[in-house]
Design a protein around this motif. Structure first.
Motif, PDB file in Angstrom:
ATOM      1  N   ALA A  90       0.383  -0.413 -10.222  1.00 27.89           N
ATOM      2  CA  ALA A  90       1.731  -0.104  -9.741  1.00 27.89           C
ATOM      3  C   ALA A  90       1.780  -0.130  -8.219  1.00 27.89           C
ATOM      4  O   ALA A  90       2.750  -0.628  -7.626  1.00 27.89           O
ATOM      5  CB  ALA A  90       2.179   1.258 -10.273  1.00 27.89           C
ATOM      6  N   VAL A  91       0.741   0.378  -7.571  1.00 33.02           N
ATOM      7  CA  VAL A  91       0.675   0.337  -6.106  1.00 33.02           C
ATOM      8  C   VAL A  91       0.519  -1.105  -5.629  1.00 33.02           C
ATOM      9  O   VAL A  91       1.140  -1.531  -4.652  1.00 33.02           O
ATOM     10  CB  VAL A  91      -0.488   1.225  -5.599  1.00 33.02           C
ATOM     11  CG1 VAL A  91      -0.723   1.016  -4.119  1.00 33.02           C
ATOM     12  CG2 VAL A  91      -0.208   2.690  -5.895  1.00 33.02           C
ATOM     13  N   ALA A  93       1.542  -3.799  -7.078  1.00 32.71           N
ATOM     14  CA  ALA A  93       2.774  -4.571  -7.304  1.00 32.71           C
ATOM     15  C   ALA A  93       3.789  -4.353  -6.191  1.00 32.71           C
ATOM     16  O   ALA A  93       4.660  -5.197  -5.977  1.00 32.71           O
ATOM     17  CB  ALA A  93       3.378  -4.194  -8.649  1.00 32.71           C
ATOM     18  N   GLN A  94       3.680  -3.261  -5.452  1.00 32.77           N
ATOM     19  CA  GLN A  94       4.626  -2.964  -4.378  1.00 32.77           C
ATOM     20  C   GLN A  94       4.276  -3.670  -3.074  1.00 32.77           C
ATOM     21  O   GLN A  94       5.096  -3.720  -2.161  1.00 32.77           O
ATOM     22  CB  GLN A  94       4.680  -1.447  -4.134  1.00 32.77           C
ATOM     23  CG  GLN A  94       5.130  -0.650  -5.336  1.00 32.77           C
ATOM     24  CD  GLN A  94       6.494  -1.068  -5.836  1.00 32.77           C
ATOM     25  OE1 GLN A  94       7.393  -1.318  -5.056  1.00 32.77           O
ATOM     26  NE2 GLN A  94       6.639  -1.153  -7.147  1.00 32.77           N
ATOM     27  N   ARG A  95       3.066  -4.234  -2.969  1.00 31.77           N
ATOM     28  CA  ARG A  95       2.647  -4.921  -1.736  1.00 31.77           C
ATOM     29  C   ARG A  95       3.408  -6.221  -1.561  1.00 31.77           C
ATOM     30  O   ARG A  95       3.810  -6.873  -2.520  1.00 31.77           O
ATOM     31  CB  ARG A  95       1.156  -5.241  -1.782  1.00 31.77           C
ATOM     32  CG  ARG A  95       0.274  -4.077  -1.535  1.00 31.77           C
ATOM     33  CD  ARG A  95      -1.099  -4.601  -1.221  1.00 31.77           C
ATOM     34  NE  ARG A  95      -2.112  -3.600  -1.482  1.00 31.77           N
ATOM     35  CZ  ARG A  95      -3.396  -3.848  -1.553  1.00 31.77           C
ATOM     36  NH1 ARG A  95      -3.832  -5.081  -1.409  1.00 31.77           N
ATOM     37  NH2 ARG A  95      -4.256  -2.898  -1.770  1.00 31.77           N
ATOM     38  N   THR A  96       3.586  -6.607  -0.292  1.00 31.95           N
ATOM     39  CA  THR A  96       4.179  -7.898   0.023  1.00 31.95           C
ATOM     40  C   THR A  96       3.286  -8.589   1.025  1.00 31.95           C
ATOM     41  O   THR A  96       3.092  -8.064   2.104  1.00 31.95           O
ATOM     42  CB  THR A  96       5.588  -7.717   0.619  1.00 31.95           C
ATOM     43  OG1 THR A  96       6.374  -6.965  -0.297  1.00 31.95           O
ATOM     44  CG2 THR A  96       6.228  -9.044   0.890  1.00 31.95           C
ATOM     45  N   GLN A  98       1.921 -10.068  -2.740  1.00 30.95           N
ATOM     46  CA  GLN A  98       1.017  -9.519  -3.747  1.00 30.95           C
ATOM     47  C   GLN A  98      -0.282 -10.324  -3.770  1.00 30.95           C
ATOM     48  O   GLN A  98      -0.241 -11.547  -3.771  1.00 30.95           O
ATOM     49  CB  GLN A  98       1.635  -9.601  -5.141  1.00 30.95           C
ATOM     50  CG  GLN A  98       2.740  -8.635  -5.393  1.00 30.95           C
ATOM     51  CD  GLN A  98       3.252  -8.746  -6.816  1.00 30.95           C
ATOM     52  OE1 GLN A  98       2.893  -9.647  -7.552  1.00 30.95           O
ATOM     53  NE2 GLN A  98       4.107  -7.822  -7.199  1.00 30.95           N
TER      54      GLN A  98
END
Length: 137
Positions: A90-91, A93-96, A98
């Protein structure tokens, strides 16, 4: 077949009659001259312009999930539980942008275990999922 009148022998002529060939070529030329303007597109569409924006690419190493034959999952060679795996995904998936998640497993691991891990990764919202295998020889 054309016959020669001046030789007196009355045999066939060896020359090729090019008149039919010229007629056919002129007809084809006229056909192509008429149909060429019709081949242009009637509907005018404003196509988007490609822009090459140079974005600073942050080189992120892929995350490796190893699945053993008994179903244990390792995050970059660190053993994790299913709950910890879901939290880390979940953490991630929030990165940009990915990073890619690579999944590798033993050759005797049941597919249902691998399918469960892949389903958890996709459910978390990770778009880049890959599989690691040994190359064929």
């Amino acid at each position: 077949m054309a016959f020669s009148s001046n030789s007196g022998g009355g045999g066939p002529m060896a020359d090729i009659n090019v008149t039919p060939l010229v007629d056919v070529m002129l007809v084809l030329l006229i056909i192509f001259m008429i149909t060429a303007p019709l081949m242009s597109h009637k509907v005018k569409v404003e196509l988007p312009q490609a822009t090459l924006e140079e974005k600073p690419e942050i080189d992120q190493p892929p995350i490796t999930l190893a699945v053993t034959a008994d179903g244990q999952v390792y995050w970059n060679d660190e053993a994790v539980t299913r709950d910890l795996l879901d939290a880390r995904l979940a953490v991630l998936a929030q990165r940009t942008p990915q990073p890619q998640v690579d999944i590798r497993s033993d050759n005797i691991t049941r597919y249902s275990v691998i399918h469960e891990v892949v389903t958890n990764v996709r459910r978390a919202g990770i778009r880049k999922v890959g599989f690691v295998s040994t190359p064929e020889r």
